[in-house]
Scaffold this active site. Structure first.
Site, PDB file in Angstrom:
ATOM      1  NE  ARG A  59      -3.814   2.388   2.415  1.00 38.86           N
ATOM      2  CZ  ARG A  59      -3.759   2.907   3.484  1.00 38.86           C
ATOM      3  NH1 ARG A  59      -3.356   2.484   4.733  1.00 38.86           N
ATOM      4  NH2 ARG A  59      -4.875   4.030   3.366  1.00 38.86           N
ATOM      5  CG  HIS A  63      -1.108   5.124  -0.398  1.00 35.55           C
ATOM      6  ND1 HIS A  63      -1.908   5.757   0.465  1.00 35.55           N
ATOM      7  CD2 HIS A  63      -1.810   4.354  -0.910  1.00 35.55           C
ATOM      8  CE1 HIS A  63      -3.243   5.370   0.617  1.00 35.55           C
ATOM      9  NE2 HIS A  63      -3.131   4.417  -0.253  1.00 35.55           N
ATOM     10  CG  ASN A  91      -0.889   8.900   2.312  1.00 35.37           C
ATOM     11  OD1 ASN A  91      -1.179   7.832   1.622  1.00 35.37           O
ATOM     12  ND2 ASN A  91      -0.004   9.736   1.649  1.00 35.37           N
ATOM     13  CG  HIS A 177      -5.330  -4.060  -2.117  1.00 43.00           C
ATOM     14  ND1 HIS A 177      -5.670  -2.639  -1.695  1.00 43.00           N
ATOM     15  CD2 HIS A 177      -6.531  -4.772  -1.604  1.00 43.00           C
ATOM     16  CE1 HIS A 177      -6.982  -2.531  -1.709  1.00 43.00           C
ATOM     17  NE2 HIS A 177      -7.391  -3.697  -1.478  1.00 43.00           N
TER      18      HIS A 177
END
Length: 305
Positions: A59, A63, A91, A177
């Site tokens: 992740r 990001h 985040n 994911h």
């Protein structure tokens, strides 16, 4: 794998992600040939102690790439009046930064000033997938680390409630994911006051919707409440695509994949064949991680030189 961004990520990387400047598989062959193996060992050690690390690293990599390209800007700390990406709303739940710190420290001890934090993060994300039972791919290297990191730019991140057109626009220049955890806030719009006609999103399977409502009983939600992405939440597989077809996906952005013939066909293919999904995912990750934009090799991943 990641928490708040859905499987639509990996699918749309396959569809529309464009490449950055050319990288190289043997970039560190002469200057730091053991760099990748060092990173792999650090990631393995961390994952043994905390099984949430693989999902966190994948992740984190996504990001990072979505804002300014894969330049490790997500690793930078806020300083003075500047609020960095890692402190932006999407985040705040990122974690396991220490894994990248440890890998950088180990690499620096062997090859000081050679390997970028961006390359370390890209390799760590690949290792995270492999450790979770997913596919292996060779990571192209040669990225540089960026010097700019702004929390305000994280508003560009795609939201879990995006529809198909918003997803296409969001991924037009960027690009995953299948394991992880999602907080109630990411899907509560589907189980409370969905629209003027339905309290619950009618595309949700009734038993699944009831289960979600029991976990997140009110619209305000609980601070740490949520659920795993799918029953195999610590394993990288194609289960979530199967759940989308059954009306058991968490996010509106995932269910939206069935509203377009092209994306619906991909969902069906990935749900039917894990091998097809793995091949497409590996290819998409190489494309996504090739979006570059840095300028230096940081000595410390949390601060610019």
């Amino acid at each position: 794998m990641a928490c708040l961004v859905s499987l639509s990520i990996s699918l749309f990387i396959c569809l529309v992600c464009s490449q950055g400047h050319a990288l190289s598989l043997n970039y560190y062959e002469k200057t730091c040939p053991n760099a990748e193996s060092i990173v792999t060992e650090v990631v393995k050690d961390a994952a043994k102690k905390d099984n949430t690390v693989p999902a966190a690293l994948l992740r984190m990599h996504f990001h990072d790439c979505f804002i300014r390209g894969c330049d490790a800007s997500v690793l930078l700390n806020s300083k003075g009046k500047n609020s960095a990406e890692k402190d932006g709303p999407p985040n705040k739940s990122l974690h396991a930064f220490y894994v990248i710190d440890n890998a950088k420290k180990a690499v620096e001890a062997l090859c000081p000033g050679v390997v970028s934090c961006a390359d370390i993060l890209a390799s760590a994300a690949r290792d995270a997938v492999v450790l979770s039972g997913g596919p292996y791919w060779d990571v192209p290297k040669g990225r540089k680390d960026g010097r700019i990191s702004k929390a305000s730019e994280t508003t560009q991140m795609p939201a879990p409630l995006f529809n198909i057109s918003q997803l296409q626009q969001s991924f037009s220049q960027r690009g995953g994911h299948t394991i992880g955890f999602s907080h109630c806030s990411s899907f509560q719009n589907r189980i409370h006051n969905f629209n003027a006609t339905h309290d619950i999103d009618p595309t949700l399977h009734p038993s699944f919707a009831a289960s979600l409502k029991s976990i997140c009983p009110n619209k305000s939600g609980t601070k740490n409440g949520g659920t795993s992405m799918d029953p195999s939440s610590t394993t990288f597989d194609n289960t979530y695509y199967k759940l989308i077809l059954q009306g058991k996906s968490l996010f509106s952005s995932d269910q939206a994949l069935l509203t377009s013939p092209k994306t619906k066909d991909l969902v069906s293919k990935f749900a039917t064949s894990k091998e097809t999904f793995y091949e497409a995912f590996s290819s998409s990750m190489i494309k996504m991680s090739s979006i570059t934009g840095g300028q230096e090799i940081r000595k410390d991943c949390r601060v610019v030189n």
